[in-house]
Scaffold this active site. Structure first.
Site, PDB file in Angstrom:
ATOM      1  CD  GLN B 131      -2.418   1.300   2.747  1.00  0.00           C
ATOM      2  OE1 GLN B 131      -3.748   0.899   2.817  1.00  0.00           O
ATOM      3  NE2 GLN B 131      -1.759   1.572   4.122  1.00  0.00           N
ATOM      4  N   GLY B 132       0.669   1.998  -1.021  1.00  0.00           N
ATOM      5  CA  GLY B 132       1.552   3.284  -1.152  1.00  0.00           C
ATOM      6  C   GLY B 132       0.748   4.819  -0.803  1.00  0.00           C
ATOM      7  CE1 TYR B 133      -3.897   3.964   0.144  1.00  0.00           C
ATOM      8  CE2 TYR B 133      -4.835   4.506   2.051  1.00  0.00           C
ATOM      9  CZ  TYR B 133      -4.936   4.068   0.726  1.00  0.00           C
ATOM     10  OH  TYR B 133      -5.989   3.550   0.511  1.00  0.00           O
ATOM     11  CB  SER B 134       2.503   7.643   4.917  1.00  0.00           C
ATOM     12  OG  SER B 134       1.426   7.044   5.486  1.00  0.00           O
ATOM     13  CB  SER B 166       3.364  -3.066   4.931  1.00  0.00           C
ATOM     14  OG  SER B 166       2.861  -1.938   5.895  1.00  0.00           O
ATOM     15  CD  GLU B 249      -4.662   0.502   7.641  1.00  0.00           C
ATOM     16  OE1 GLU B 249      -3.672   0.169   7.350  1.00  0.00           O
ATOM     17  OE2 GLU B 249      -5.071   1.903   7.176  1.00  0.00           O
ATOM     18  CD  GLU B 379      -2.112  11.269  19.609  1.00  0.00           C
ATOM     19  OE1 GLU B 379      -1.882  10.635  18.693  1.00  0.00           O
ATOM     20  OE2 GLU B 379      -2.145  10.827  20.802  1.00  0.00           O
TER      21      GLU B 379
END
Lengths: 365, 395
Positions: B131-134, B166, B249, B379
């Site tokens: 998964q390429g998100y951040s 990951s 998720e 948060e």
């Protein structure tokens, strides 16, 4: 769990009934002595008329024969509206004690009157300020067909109004449940008003005549668990109510030119509290349903529910007072009533520490 | 017997016959997890047999439609299946981000062609997805991501850098959020694309964590050409898919703790490590109390998870509820690992040793600290609850 049709109906009915009849003004009137009674007699009458006093009484005795989930929906409203009635002591503890431990004759004698609202029952179990149901010094001895009972009980909720006491006492060295008529010459009731204006009593029994309730040996466990489950729902209800008021205040009160609910320090605490409330409510419902279904670990679930609901309610009340600032400290604002009620409902029939300890024991560690 | 009970009997009988004994034990370590993919190598014969049998049944993705390689189970059947798997402690035969994340996204947003190509590959365990998100400057503020995809003929040309991917170094393909409109409002210029990790210009670098492990990577894109057919959903509508997947998720954070403590009884571990007093109680009253409180909270949390699931099945949306579950579930898990460390004493201090399998207690405890960061920090979750559930005023 999700409510079934019967339960949803009951939830709606009790919500309407309490919204209509119960108010903090009545609580104030009871506290100030201007109502002339130490519980909300009008509300109680309305509950009788709606059949709620017979919610756990079998149909054969004029009750609704619903389960604990349904009774819990009523208990949640009592907490939410800060209602003072003998619902817990009579319709739950009394009905279950007599229903489970009483014989057919005793059922006939008392269950009908409970459903009709003609009998107020109080459970007399504790002998010390901390709930320790197995610490029993009170004793009963057989005298012909009946028994005489002696001992002292404390934290007897609704004791001053009771017509009948259900009392734990030793017989032949083993604890058992007995029924004692409040009018018996051997019964002395010392009324105590609790911090949340609940009517309680210290009760002394001197050679009081008693009937044994002995249909089931472990009935007291069921009675206490049912009571804890109700208190858990009461605590959930009051958590929700105090939180609703606090949220409303956060959304209207302005300081530093903005509504205080926009401050992240308060937002995160409110969000955390909302999660605690959701979780405690889900736990309570699941525990009640487990009791109704006779699931093996139902008592563990109820202990968990009571412990958690107590902690949550105390957090909700504490945050409620703090977030209302100085106003939260005033008697004029209602917030303090929730804190007081949370304290009492947490303590009765075992506080969070008690419940957690029993939970650990039941889980084998 | 109802149809569902008949189904249960069939599943039970099949699992009894086909699940090897070795696959009915909890994972001894993360290394035993079967991820699948082009380069996958089974570490045991039992692993391979179990994988192949389940793939043949379509039970690696039990609830996906049969035409996409799944098991075609209804929601009720899926529940029965999960319960039967759990009954014998059967391990998952294969799983990776394709099953957890991309599959559900394609089922909802993918074209028919994309479903037919990718879902069966995932179900057969042939392709391992990441998964390429951040990005380095887009963590909690994910929508500010900058990795760009410019259109050049039939291709996107991707440039930029992802982080916290990951197992990017072991994955075959990536589903990825890229910026396709730099001028739009930040959420409005994002698209969701699929790319092959073997494409020229893609490189990865593992990141070592405080646990000593490297489950995450940085991924670099240098003029990477991706066919435009690999766009999922509409151009510049990727944020909708991303949000859907983030919610999904978070749903995966259910009652069971991940890692070492999965399927294990913390109280029993503590009894063994610390010992019992003469009444059989854990011989550390304060720890006993902490464990009881944790177990109560865990039981109550599971009750909420169950209730949320039941409501979702009855058609009430999850909505921001998933933020509640994510927040509480991960905080609970951190507490659980802290208590495990308190219980294990000296064993928990070992880093390189045989008896702890190379410091498993310490490493998993350290790893658990990431639970309340990955997938949206606690948060951020509290912020979502404040605005979406409580509707508190904006700052």
């Amino acid at each position: 769990m999700i409510l079934n049709e019967e339960q949803q109906m009951l939830a709606d009915l009790s919500e309407r009934l309490f919204a209509d009849k119960a108010s903090v003004d009545t609580l104030r009137a009871i506290r100030g002595g201007s109502l002339g009674a130490d519980y909300d007699t009008d509300l109680w009458q309305a509950m009788v008329e709606s059949g709620l006093t017979g919610i756990l009484v079998p149909e054969a005795h004029g009750g609704m024969d619903f389960g604990l989930v349904s009774a819990g929906l009523v208990a949640r409203e009592t907490g939410r509206r800060l209602a003072l009635t003998p619902f817990l002591s009579t319709a739950v503890l009394g009905a279950i004690a007599i229903g489970r431990a009483g014989n057919a004759e005793q059922h006939k004698q008392w269950l009908g009157p409970i459903a009709e609202g003609a009998l107020i029952v109080a459970l007399a179990v504790d002998e010390s300020g901390k709930h320790r149901p197995e610490r029993v010094a009170a004793g009963a001895t057989a005298e012909g067909d009946a028994f005489v009972l002696g001992g002292e009980k404390t934290l007897v909720v609704d004791g001053p109004n009771a017509d009948l006491f259900v009392v734990s006492a030793l017989h032949d060295g083993k604890p058992a449940l007995f029924a004692v008529d409040a009018a018996d010459a051997g019964v002395t009731v010392e009324a105590v008003t609790s911090v949340d204006t609940r009517s309680m009593a210290n009760v002394r029994f001197d050679n009081a005549s008693a009937q044994r309730l002995d249909a089931e040996d472990d009935a007291l466990d069921d009675v206490l668990n049912a009571g804890r489950a109700m208190l858990a729902m009461e605590l959930v209800g009051l958590s929700r109510a105090v939180f609703e008021r606090t949220l409303a205040y956060l959304s209207e009160r302005k300081q530093f030119g903005m509504r205080i609910g926009a401050f992240q320090a308060l937002q995160h605490r409110a969000a955390h509290l909302s999660v605690e409330i959701e979780i405690s409510e889900a736990m309570a419902f699941q525990a009640l349903a487990a009791f109704d279904a006779g699931v093996a670990d139902a008592s563990q679930q109820i202990l968990a529910a009571k412990a958690r609901a107590a902690d949550t309610a105390r957090l909700a009340a504490a945050e409620g007072v703090q977030m209302h600032g100085g106003m939260g400290m005033t008697d004029e604002f209602d917030i303090g009533f929730f804190m007081k009620r949370a304290r009492v409902a947490s303590e009765l029939l075992g506080d969070a520490n008690f419940c957690a300890e029993r939970f650990a024991r039941a889980r084998g560690y | 017997m109802s149809d569902l009970e008949e189904f249960r009997a069939e599943v039970r009988a099949w699992l009894e016959d086909n699940c090897p004994e070795e696959m009915r034990q909890p994972l001894a370590s993360d290394a035993e997890h079967v991820w699948g993919g082009r380069r996958w190598q089974f570490s045991s014969e039992a692993q391979r047999v179990w994988f192949e049998r389940m793939v043949a049944k379509g039970w690696t993705a039990p609830a996906w439609p049969v035409e996409y390689g799944g098991g075609g189970m209804s929601a009720d059947e899926h529940d029965v299946f999960k319960a039967e798997m759990k009954r014998i402690n059967a391990r998952s035969p294969v799983s990776n981000f394709g099953f957890w994340m991309l599959g559900p996204a394609l089922l909802k947003f993918g074209s028919e062609e994309q479903k037919r190509k990718h879902l069966p590959e995932i179900a057969r365990g042939e392709i391992r997805w990441c998964q390429g998100y951040s990005e380095p400057n887009a963590g909690s503020d994910l929508a500010s991501l900058k990795t760009s995809a410019e259109i050049d003929g039939d291709h996107f040309v991707v440039n930029g850098r992802k982080i916290w991917t990951s197992y990017a170094d072991r994955a075959d393909k990536m589903f990825c959020l890229v910026r396709t409109d730099p001028d739009a409002k930040k959420q409005a210029g994002i698209s969701f694309i699929l790319l092959d990790m073997d494409t020229p210009g893609v490189s990865t670098r593992p990141i070592q964590l405080i646990s000593g492990e490297s489950p995450f990577c940085e991924t670099f894109f240098d003029d990477v050409r991706v066919p435009r057919a690999n766009l999922v959903g509409e151009m510049n509508q990727g944020w909708t898919i991303a949000k859907y997947l983030l919610t999904h998720e978070r749903d995966n954070i259910g009652g069971e703790p991940p890692g070492l403590l999965k399927g294990r009884d913390l109280a029993q571990m503590a009894l063994q490590a610390v010992g019992a007093d003469d009444q059989g109680r854990l011989d550390d009253p304060m720890l006993r109390s902490d464990i009881a409180r944790l177990e109560i909270d865990a039981m109550a949390f599971r009750a909420l998870v169950e209730q949320t699931r039941a409501k979702a099945e009855a058609g009430e949306g999850m909505g921001a509820r998933s933020a509640m579950l994510k927040y509480y579930g991960t905080e609970l898990n951190k507490r659980r690992y802290n208590l495990m460390m308190d219980a294990m004493g000296g064993l928990g201090l070992e880093w390189e040793s045989e008896q702890t399998g190379g410091g498993r207690y310490a490493r998993e405890w350290l790893r658990s600290k990431g639970n309340s960061i990955e997938g949206g920090t606690s948060e951020i979750m509290l912020g979502i609850i404040s605005s979406a559930v409580l509707e508190l005023p904006k700052g």
